[in-house]
Design a protein around this motif. Sequence first.
Motif: not given
Length: 481
Positions: A150-175
């Motif tokens: 976002p800060n390369d595309q016109g936003f003075d500041e940003w905070y958040g996730i670059p992709r999508t929410t389902y990746e939050a499930m990965w760290p707790g997934s088996p294996g």
Amino acid sequence: MTATRTLPARRLTRLAVAALLAMGAVAAAAQPAQRPNVLLILADNLGYGELGVYGGGPLRGAPTPRIDKLAGEGTRLTNMNMEPQCTPSRSGMLTGRYAIRSGTYAVPLGGVAEGMTQWEVTMAESLAEAGYATALYGKWHLGSHDGRLPNDQGFDEWYGIPRTTYEAMWPGSPGYSPEVTRPEYIMEGRKGEKSRELKVYDMDQRRQMDAELTRRTVDFMERQSHAGKPFFAFTSLTQPHFPSVPNAKWAGKTGNGDWADMLAEMDANVGQMLDAVDRLGLRSNTIVIFASDNGAEHLRPWDGWSGPWRGEYFSAYEGGIRVPFMIRWPGKIPAGRVSNELVHGTDVFPTIAHMTGARVPDDRPIDGMDQSAFLEGKTDKSPREGILIWVDNRLQAVKWHQYKMHLYKQDDMESPPAKLPVPYIFDLYTNPREDEHKRGPSWVLNPMLKMIGAFEASTKTYPLIPMGTPDPYQPPVAAKP
């Protein structure tokens, strides 16, 4: 010696006051009108039928009083159309262009230079050029590396996730191993600097995310208000995208499960932002938009609700593209108005540009239309007659007035698309569920084919940008007619 006449003190005072008032009027006339702030709140995969004003609310386990009230304070649309996926819809809103033009026609799965090229001009860049402070808080999904954040595309500041929410499930997934697949990180950045990674986006952070986005949005509006600078705050919520879970403070609040708790939390978060606008005295000069990026969540057990429509996101059915949309600007946009006129996500950029005095680029095709006269009640009609609907890079359907033509049959994101030998044509007034056994008139093919032809003609002069195109990108020189 010439005699002088002294004016009575009372008359002198009146003349002085009149002169000062006249000078003030001239000065005020010479100053440009104060530009409105813009607060754009975008939900992620919020189906048409989720909110109270769209037939949901208590039917989904949780009333949505704050968002419902916002709808009544402005204009609410019942025929707002987005692209059927997260990445294309965000690209279309920010550039005013069909995502197929920008190489952003599908959710990226990695392995390519995903996202928008820096050649694209975003609404944030345009507003920044016009003197606005700009910020994005939340989900981006238009590029996950420096140069396309976002800060390369016109936003003075940003905070958040670059992709999508389902990746939050990965760290707790088996294996799961971060050495095999790197986790998604919460990031922040400022214009002119590299963005930095803050912490892994896991399920704990997923629950906290939207509360933090709300807090940061309020802080941004407070800072710009105190600085006397107009602002564009884009709050890109992560709810209700799966995993659809509430903040711990909201868990169990409704007694109706995670989905209802999440919906109640979303409504309260929107209420906090609206309260901040009022507390700062900005209500009359702030354009507030609440919308969803595409149709309802599809995956169980988090599946959403499309209300009266068939389908969910990743489909060309109305449930995939028709979304909640409301806009408030006191004194400019009529309150309590509901319209079924056709509007598209690409219209957001040209419309906001007109309302704020920002610039829309004129060196490329812009598919969006300026809807300001319609939204401000100067006309009952939208200037838009139809839209083209892509799913991935397939032109899957065309919508013209209340008629719809499907070129492919695809029920949902997990079904393979089947090219239809004869297109399905539906009248959405008499067949809102797009039932294949109830066909519409074939004469509507004529204006629909004209729309397709006009788009294809434009690609000869302005070729489509392939997905994965690296920077720097420059369009080929257009051939002279």
